[in-house]
Write a protein that holds these residues in place. Structure first.
Motif, PDB file in Angstrom:
ATOM      1  N   LYS A 322     -46.682 -39.614 -29.179  1.00 14.64           N
ATOM      2  CA  LYS A 322     -47.391 -39.440 -27.896  1.00 14.64           C
ATOM      3  C   LYS A 322     -48.747 -40.135 -27.921  1.00 14.64           C
ATOM      4  N   GLU A 328     -45.923 -44.499 -22.678  1.00 14.48           N
ATOM      5  CA  GLU A 328     -45.199 -44.420 -21.393  1.00 14.48           C
ATOM      6  C   GLU A 328     -44.255 -45.615 -21.211  1.00 14.48           C
ATOM      7  N   GLN A 331     -41.226 -45.401 -23.414  1.00 18.23           N
ATOM      8  CA  GLN A 331     -40.197 -44.493 -22.872  1.00 18.23           C
ATOM      9  C   GLN A 331     -39.384 -45.159 -21.769  1.00 18.23           C
ATOM     10  N   LYS A 332     -40.041 -46.024 -21.028  1.00 15.16           N
ATOM     11  CA  LYS A 332     -39.341 -46.720 -19.941  1.00 15.16           C
ATOM     12  C   LYS A 332     -38.411 -47.806 -20.499  1.00 15.16           C
ATOM     13  N   ARG A 335     -34.562 -47.751 -24.756  1.00 13.53           N
ATOM     14  CA  ARG A 335     -33.495 -46.759 -24.525  1.00 13.53           C
ATOM     15  C   ARG A 335     -32.250 -47.201 -25.269  1.00 13.53           C
ATOM     16  N   PHE A 341     -34.176 -42.029 -25.326  1.00 18.33           N
ATOM     17  CA  PHE A 341     -35.367 -42.709 -25.844  1.00 18.33           C
ATOM     18  C   PHE A 341     -35.092 -43.183 -27.269  1.00 18.33           C
ATOM     19  N   PRO A 343     -37.232 -45.201 -29.914  1.00 17.56           N
ATOM     20  CA  PRO A 343     -38.484 -45.906 -30.266  1.00 17.56           C
ATOM     21  C   PRO A 343     -38.408 -46.823 -31.479  1.00 17.56           C
TER      22      PRO A 343
END
Ligand SMILES: *Cc1c(COP(=O)(O)O)cnc(C)c1O
Length: 388
Positions: A322, A328, A331-332, A335, A341, A343
């Motif tokens: 985070k 942000e 996360q978009k 995938r 998600f 990463p």
């Protein structure tokens, strides 16, 4: 072909998941005419029998001529540098998994990068690239492109509005890695697409700008840049896709209309992926991609969380945290095949110190300590293999 195979030909491959597809590939492929092998054969013949002069002539006509090559018929193979079954099978699977129209493989990641840029750029053109890049890519732009009169312009693409100042009428390519090597900068592919669409709407077809994304760090398991707006994806297959550290390879995935010129480039510049490497990546790398990267991602998350609260650690860049600057966007953009998600398996961190010198000294001491004493940490270059 017997009737059993004809029935299998009717299977709708799209109803199977990406993971299943990577294991089974195309259920029937014209690139491979040994229909009873379960694992595709490792073809190691450099030359192919032509039967007649006419068949040879037909083969040369078909080469790099996607329009006349019927996908239902077996290609006429001539010479490994032009094409052979192992590379063709791998290319079918790579284009599928990256959601592109076609893939062309190369001997290494650098072979792939220099090929896609070799067909998109000519003397007098400019390339705008993110300011941090894989070292050899940067060296290509800085040390070799000036000799070809291709101008390299560095830009902080994490701030995409800066593009306005860097683009000129000579710009033909915007190039970046996301996440970037080595510091995991993240670049918004959709925003770059919007910018380029606007810019291209006022340009002649020959002057258009193309977006090339190096997706080596994420692998297609974590991110498919073409779906997000890139024109081309490049990979070092040596890394996460190959996955076992046994073979080098590279690939360009993109629009079908560029397949022929990429094949011609590969033929003349010669960076052809070896058949053994193609077979290994097809047989071991791709079918295990989702298992390896999802497990590595879970491990990376645990390590990132451990480091993030460690008193001797200054910062941790990991898209799953985070606290990550681009959380942000990660996360978009990042995938997996099922929309979860993802990463990725790589992280970048720095250790605390009063001065930069002290930080470097402590980092060096930490790496040397780990290199000497750790069982599961290996001090080595490259990435994405099972050992490191
Ligand atoms: C390793 C790497 C390359 C080059 O790939 P090779 O297969 O070593 O030629 C290109 N881009 C990135 C991001 C890499 O990590």
């Amino acid at each position: 072909m017997d009737s059993e195979i004809n029935e299998r030909e009717l299977l709708d491959e799209e109803q199977y998941s990406a993971e299943t597809h990577l294991i089974y590939g195309k259920n029937i492929s014209t690139k491979w005419d040994y229909s009873h092998h379960v694992v595709s054969p490792l073809s190691s013949s450099v030359i192919f029998r032509l039967d007649s002069v006419e068949r040879g002539a037909e083969g040369f006509m078909e080469f790099a001529n996607t329009d006349i090559l019927q996908s239902e018929t077996n290609p006429i193979y001539i010479y490994d540098r032009l094409g052979e079954p192992n590379k063709d099978l791998l290319e079918e699977n790579l284009s599928y998994i990256e959601k592109g129209e076609m893939a062309v493989t190369f001997t290494t990641g650098m072979g792939a990068i220099s090929a896609v840029l070799g067909v998109l750029l000519k003397a007098g053109d400019e390339i705008v690239a993110h300011r941090t890049l894989y070292g050899c890519t940067l060296s290509l732009f800085k040390n070799w492109y000036p000799r070809l009169n291709i101008n390299y312009v560095s830009c902080d693409l994490t701030k995409h509005s800066l593009l306005n100042e860097k683009i000129t009428s000579k710009t033909r390519v915007i190039y970046f890695e996301t996440p970037g090597n080595p510091n995991l900068d993240l670049i918004d592919i959709g925003e770059i697409r919007k910018f380029v669409d606007l810019e291209n709407s006022e340009r002649e077809p020959t002057d258009k700008i193309y977006i090339v994304v190096d997706n080596t760090f994420a692998t297609p398991f974590c991110q498919r840049p073409i779906e997000l707006g890139a024109d081309f994806v490049v990979h070092s297959l040596t890394k996460g896709i190959g996955g076992f550290g046994t073979d080098m390879g590279g690939a360009v995935i993109g629009p079908k209309k560029f397949r022929d010129i990429l094949l011609l480039y590969r033929k003349d510049f010669g960076a052809v992926l070896g058949t053994k490497a193609a077979w290994t990546i097809l047989t071991y790398g791709l079918p295990t991609l989702h298992l390896r990267i999802s497990r590595q991602t879970a491990n990376a998350m645990k390590i990132a969380e451990f480091l993030a609260i460690h008193p001797k650690v200054e910062f941790v860049n990991y898209p799953g945290l985070k606290s990550y600057k681009y959380f942000e966007l990660a996360q978009k953009q990042m995938r997996d095949f099922n929309g979860n998600f993802a990463p990725g398996s790589l992280l970048f961190f720095g250790v605390k110190g009063e001065t930069l010198e002290e930080q470097k000294e402590k980092a060096r001491a930490l790496m040397n300590y780990a290199a000497k004493n750790a069982y599961t940490l290996t001090l080595a270059v490259s990435l994405g293999t099972q050992e490191h």
